[in-house]
Design an enzyme around this catalytic site. Structure first.
Site, PDB file in Angstrom:
ATOM      1  N   ARG A 191     -12.904  -9.375   1.453  1.00 59.52           N
ATOM      2  CA  ARG A 191     -12.483  -9.352   2.853  1.00 59.52           C
ATOM      3  C   ARG A 191     -13.695  -9.460   3.792  1.00 59.52           C
ATOM      4  O   ARG A 191     -13.614 -10.106   4.839  1.00 59.52           O
ATOM      5  CB  ARG A 191     -11.662  -8.078   3.143  1.00 59.52           C
ATOM      6  CG  ARG A 191     -10.243  -8.187   2.576  1.00 59.52           C
ATOM      7  CD  ARG A 191      -9.404  -6.950   2.745  1.00 59.52           C
ATOM      8  NE  ARG A 191      -8.103  -7.151   2.137  1.00 59.52           N
ATOM      9  CZ  ARG A 191      -6.929  -7.128   2.766  1.00 59.52           C
ATOM     10  NH1 ARG A 191      -6.884  -6.827   4.040  1.00 59.52           N
ATOM     11  NH2 ARG A 191      -5.803  -7.356   2.136  1.00 59.52           N
ATOM     12  N   ARG A 205     -10.743   3.096   5.611  1.00 58.49           N
ATOM     13  CA  ARG A 205      -9.277   3.005   5.483  1.00 58.49           C
ATOM     14  C   ARG A 205      -8.854   3.332   4.052  1.00 58.49           C
ATOM     15  O   ARG A 205      -7.773   3.868   3.809  1.00 58.49           O
ATOM     16  CB  ARG A 205      -8.798   1.599   5.898  1.00 58.49           C
ATOM     17  CG  ARG A 205      -7.297   1.508   6.039  1.00 58.49           C
ATOM     18  CD  ARG A 205      -6.852   0.194   6.656  1.00 58.49           C
ATOM     19  NE  ARG A 205      -7.084  -0.929   5.751  1.00 58.49           N
ATOM     20  CZ  ARG A 205      -6.856  -2.197   6.054  1.00 58.49           C
ATOM     21  NH1 ARG A 205      -6.426  -2.520   7.267  1.00 58.49           N
ATOM     22  NH2 ARG A 205      -7.066  -3.149   5.184  1.00 58.49           N
ATOM     23  N   ARG A 263       0.866  -1.185   0.000  1.00 54.75           N
ATOM     24  CA  ARG A 263       0.000   0.000   0.000  1.00 54.75           C
ATOM     25  C   ARG A 263       0.896   1.226   0.000  1.00 54.75           C
ATOM     26  O   ARG A 263       2.097   1.130   0.255  1.00 54.75           O
ATOM     27  CB  ARG A 263      -0.891  -0.003   1.249  1.00 54.75           C
ATOM     28  CG  ARG A 263      -1.906  -1.119   1.216  1.00 54.75           C
ATOM     29  CD  ARG A 263      -2.701  -1.186   2.513  1.00 54.75           C
ATOM     30  NE  ARG A 263      -3.521  -2.386   2.524  1.00 54.75           N
ATOM     31  CZ  ARG A 263      -3.789  -3.109   3.600  1.00 54.75           C
ATOM     32  NH1 ARG A 263      -3.296  -2.757   4.782  1.00 54.75           N
ATOM     33  NH2 ARG A 263      -4.535  -4.189   3.525  1.00 54.75           N
TER      34      ARG A 263
END
Ligand code: ATP
Ligand SMILES: Nc1nc2c(ncn2[C@@H]2O[C@H](COP(=O)(O)O)[C@@H](O)[C@H]2O)c(=O)[nH]1
Length: 401
Positions: free
Chosen positions: A279, A268, A175
């Site tokens: 997820r 996020r 990320r």
């Protein structure tokens, strides 16, 4: 026709040997276990000159170089070795501090058997012995987005010398703010698969479509630095660690609600919509498994962050603790170059300075084998060494306690 065993193997004792091998310019010792002879010598192929290991198969008459897992001990001025059970050799380094002196070479423990199956050849594993009872590593699991990373970051910030993070390997892309070697070791799938086949991992799992894993080295790097290891891994990984000899505390973090979990994951902003969906689907199964009895020692709900963090600290018995690096109990103990070692019942007797020295200066230390815990792929904990007192007489050069 098999290969010939070298000269120094003529002196094989089935229990213990201390020897100097001029050919290898260093100490070597040989221990026979069943049909195999394990020969510890000097290896100059790395900067630290660590122990090398060769195995001689008496039946096949052949030498092999096993895959060696775990941190190897560096060479000291001398060492001795003793067989403590049919699966483990204890190696003592002379002139070393208590936490550098004791090393366990596992040749057939459950961990070694498992790695041998994986690797498909002879495997052995080193485990360093440490005095007293060091605190256990901490495994933290929970669905993606629940706040594991946030809680761990707070803990590491408040107690920087107490805790160390086990840096996992992953095949997922980094990320934006993630740093290779800090947050993860970002790895190509083919490389990681090879490392897995080479037995380098304590556990691995396919999570949300990528491969993740905790290397033995990652855990050792933290413990070598004298810190308590924290693992942030999924539920499958927690199950594998539970089945290993790494005795840890297992903590599962739950969200206050599924809606809140979804909100955190989206806010996020690190995953695509497709990844968020994946997820969240996986989170349902993880919550089921994580909250069913047996796997986790503690379940914490991360509703209000500060409350959850305080509860986590209480669990780790840290709420009133200052930031002090764990110091195991040190005893007045150092093995001189001149020593010998024997095993009697459940004790290892370390006879120090009883070769050419005055009887009054010689001393025997006793290591109680019944108190040992853990082992590869982690430390062997619970070393309790007591002084048996000065030798009063000597029989065949071997001291009496
Ligand atoms: N108690 C809390 N209340 C509100 N927001 C929180 C709380 N705890 C964490 N968060 C936020 O939720 C998001 C996800 O947290 P974090 O990245 O720590 O989750 P994680 O469990 O480590 O996820 P992953 O498994 O995907 O790495 C972050 O934006 C974080 O700031
Ligand atoms: N079994 C393992 N799971 C791991 C490891 N490192 C991280 N994780 C888990 O993966 C998910 C996703 O993490 P993310 O960083 O991609 O959001 C999360 O549940 C982690 O706990 C590992 O070494 N082994």
């Amino acid at each position: 026709m098999g290969e010939e065993a070298p000269e120094f193997l003529g002196n094989i004792d089935k229990n213990s040997i201390l020897g100097y091998d001029s050919e290898s310019q260093g100490y070597s010792s040989s221990i026979a276990i069943g049909d195999k002879i394990y020969v510890l010598g000097r290896s100059d192929d790395d900067a630290n000159s660590s122990f090398s290991l060769k195995v001689f198969d008496k039946l096949g008459g052949k030498w092999s170089n096993p895959t060696v897992l775990g941190t190897k001990p560096t060479l000291s001025k001398g060492h001795s070795a003793v067989l403590i059970n049919k699966n483990q050799i204890l190696v003592l380094k002379s002139d070393s501090s208590p936490d550098e002196c004791f090393w366990f070479l596992e040749v057939d423990t459950p961990f070694v058997k498992k790695q041998r199956e994986l690797v498909g050849r002879e495997v052995v594993a080193w485990s360093k012995g440490i005095t007293g009872d060091a605190p256990k590593p901490i495994v933290i699991s929970g669905p993606s987005g629940v706040g594991k990373g946030t809680l761990i970051a707070k803990l590491m910030k408040e107690y920087p010398t107490t805790f160390g993070f086990s840096v996992s390997h992953t095949t997922r892309a980094p990320r934006e703010k993630e740093v290779n070697g800090v947050h993860y070791h970002f790895t190509e799938r083919s490389i990681m698969e090879k490392d897995i086949r080479d037995g380098e991992f304590l556990e691995t799992a396919a999570v949300h479509g990528n491969l993740y894993g905790t290397s033995i080295e990652a855990v050792e790097a933290v413990t070598n630095g004298g810190k308590r290891c924290i693992l942030d891994i999924d539920v499958q990984g927690a199950r594998s660690v539970r089945a290993s000899s790494l005795e840890a505390i297992f903590i599962f973090i739950c969200p206050p609600s599924f809606d809140e979990l979804e909100k955190r994951l989206r806010s996020r902003g690190t995953e695509t919509e497709e990844q968020v969906q994946k997820r969240l689907r996986n989170a349902k199964a993880e919550l089921d498994q994580g909250t069913s009895p047996g796997l986790f020692d503690h379940i914490l709900v991360n509703d209000d962050l500060e409350t959850c963090y305080e509860n986590l600290k209480k669990l780790l018995a840290l709420d009133e603790c200052t930031d002090v690096t764990y110091q195991p109990a040190r005893e007045n103990f150092k093995v001189p170059v001149c020593h010998s070692v024997t095993k009697e019942d459940h004790k290892v007797l370390i006879h120090c300075g009883n070769n050419g020295l005055e009887a009054e200066t010689a001393i025997t230390f006793v290591l109680d084998l019944t108190l040992l815990k853990g082992g590869a792929p982690g430390r062997t904990r619970g070393l309790h060494i007591s002084a048996g007192g000065p030798l009063t007489e000597s029989v065949n050069g071997m001291g009496q306690v």
